[in-house]
Design a protein around this motif. Sequence first.
Motif, mmCIF file in Angstrom:
data_model
loop_
_atom_site.group_PDB
_atom_site.id
_atom_site.type_symbol
_atom_site.label_atom_id
_atom_site.label_comp_id
_atom_site.label_asym_id
_atom_site.label_seq_id
_atom_site.Cartn_x
_atom_site.Cartn_y
_atom_site.Cartn_z
ATOM 1 N N LEU A 41 -0.834 0.771 -7.655
ATOM 2 C CA LEU A 41 0.021 1.594 -6.801
ATOM 3 C C LEU A 41 1.236 2.094 -7.570
ATOM 4 O O LEU A 41 1.599 3.271 -7.470
ATOM 5 N N LEU A 42 1.856 1.236 -8.351
ATOM 6 C CA LEU A 42 3.020 1.652 -9.135
ATOM 7 C C LEU A 42 2.648 2.759 -10.117
ATOM 8 O O LEU A 42 3.401 3.721 -10.293
ATOM 9 N N GLN A 43 1.476 2.656 -10.735
ATOM 10 C CA GLN A 43 1.021 3.707 -11.645
ATOM 11 C C GLN A 43 0.765 5.004 -10.888
ATOM 12 O O GLN A 43 1.126 6.085 -11.354
ATOM 13 N N ALA A 44 0.139 4.919 -9.717
ATOM 14 C CA ALA A 44 -0.143 6.109 -8.907
ATOM 15 C C ALA A 44 1.147 6.789 -8.459
ATOM 16 O O ALA A 44 1.180 8.010 -8.278
ATOM 17 N N MET A 45 2.212 6.005 -8.305
ATOM 18 C CA MET A 45 3.501 6.545 -7.883
ATOM 19 C C MET A 45 4.343 6.990 -9.076
ATOM 20 O O MET A 45 5.462 7.441 -8.907
ATOM 21 N N ASP B 200 15.831 -16.465 -11.753
ATOM 22 C CA ASP B 200 16.883 -15.593 -11.261
ATOM 23 C C ASP B 200 16.583 -14.147 -11.635
ATOM 24 O O ASP B 200 16.023 -13.874 -12.702
ATOM 25 N N VAL B 201 16.968 -13.229 -10.744
ATOM 26 C CA VAL B 201 16.669 -11.819 -10.973
ATOM 27 C C VAL B 201 17.773 -10.962 -10.359
ATOM 28 O O VAL B 201 18.393 -11.347 -9.370
ATOM 29 N N THR B 202 18.041 -9.835 -10.999
ATOM 30 C CA THR B 202 18.984 -8.838 -10.482
ATOM 31 C C THR B 202 18.196 -7.588 -10.167
ATOM 32 O O THR B 202 17.431 -7.102 -11.004
ATOM 33 N N LEU B 203 18.383 -7.062 -8.946
ATOM 34 C CA LEU B 203 17.601 -5.915 -8.470
ATOM 35 C C LEU B 203 18.481 -4.746 -8.079
ATOM 36 O O LEU B 203 19.635 -4.908 -7.714
ATOM 37 N N ARG B 204 17.878 -3.570 -8.114
ATOM 38 C CA ARG B 204 18.504 -2.343 -7.642
ATOM 39 C C ARG B 204 17.461 -1.617 -6.798
ATOM 40 O O ARG B 204 16.274 -1.654 -7.115
ATOM 41 N N SER B 205 17.888 -0.960 -5.745
ATOM 42 C CA SER B 205 16.970 -0.166 -4.932
ATOM 43 C C SER B 205 16.361 0.934 -5.790
ATOM 44 O O SER B 205 16.996 1.437 -6.706
ATOM 45 N N ALA B 206 15.148 1.307 -5.468
ATOM 46 C CA ALA B 206 14.473 2.388 -6.194
ATOM 47 C C ALA B 206 13.826 3.289 -5.165
ATOM 48 O O ALA B 206 13.250 2.822 -4.192
ATOM 49 N N LYS B 207 13.930 4.575 -5.372
ATOM 50 C CA LYS B 207 13.298 5.531 -4.474
ATOM 51 C C LYS B 207 11.855 5.744 -4.918
ATOM 52 O O LYS B 207 11.606 6.058 -6.077
ATOM 53 N N PRO B 208 10.895 5.538 -4.016
ATOM 54 C CA PRO B 208 9.510 5.767 -4.397
ATOM 55 C C PRO B 208 9.251 7.225 -4.735
ATOM 56 O O PRO B 208 9.836 8.109 -4.133
ATOM 57 N N ARG B 209 8.391 7.453 -5.725
ATOM 58 C CA ARG B 209 7.999 8.798 -6.110
ATOM 59 C C ARG B 209 6.499 8.870 -6.078
ATOM 60 O O ARG B 209 5.816 7.953 -6.506
ATOM 61 N N MET B 210 5.988 9.941 -5.585
ATOM 62 C CA MET B 210 4.539 10.103 -5.578
ATOM 63 C C MET B 210 4.102 10.698 -6.902
ATOM 64 O O MET B 210 4.758 11.599 -7.429
ATOM 65 N N GLY B 211 3.003 10.193 -7.440
ATOM 66 C CA GLY B 211 2.483 10.690 -8.709
ATOM 67 C C GLY B 211 1.917 12.081 -8.569
ATOM 68 O O GLY B 211 1.726 12.608 -7.486
ATOM 69 N N ALA B 212 1.642 12.698 -9.698
ATOM 70 C CA ALA B 212 1.131 14.072 -9.712
ATOM 71 C C ALA B 212 -0.280 14.139 -9.202
ATOM 72 O O ALA B 212 -1.017 13.224 -9.185
ATOM 73 N N ARG C 205 0.799 -1.226 0.000
ATOM 74 C CA ARG C 205 0.000 0.000 0.000
ATOM 75 C C ARG C 205 0.834 1.280 0.000
ATOM 76 O O ARG C 205 0.310 2.339 -0.292
ATOM 77 N N CYS C 206 2.119 1.192 0.391
ATOM 78 C CA CYS C 206 2.890 2.425 0.565
ATOM 79 C C CYS C 206 3.971 2.635 -0.493
ATOM 80 O O CYS C 206 4.343 3.760 -0.760
ATOM 81 N N GLY C 207 4.524 1.575 -1.058
ATOM 82 C CA GLY C 207 5.535 1.699 -2.101
ATOM 83 C C GLY C 207 6.959 1.879 -1.609
ATOM 84 O O GLY C 207 7.880 2.025 -2.408
#
Length: 95
Positions: free
Chosen positions: A62-66, A83-95, A39-41
Amino acid sequence: MTNIQLEKGQSVDAGTASTLLEAIQNHGVEISLGCESGRCGVCMVEVVDGQLETASEEETSLLQAMDADSGHRLACQARLQGDVTLRSAKPRMGA
């Protein structure tokens, strides 16, 4: 076994974990957390390589809203497909 590659060269064996977050936490790797229920992202990650199961409607909403970029997922909701490779992502709030 499914392997998760993280930033700083960390590697995690997903074992029987049901979500990315669970697999990461099972190995003591720290990740930004919030509600842990999609719910928070706060736990958003970027998929650099590999695939995850298709996102649920709730996660996608939620991803679209952000205004998340393509390839971003919520670690608490995303399920491994291999298998997957990940990187941290900073959440952004949508307009």
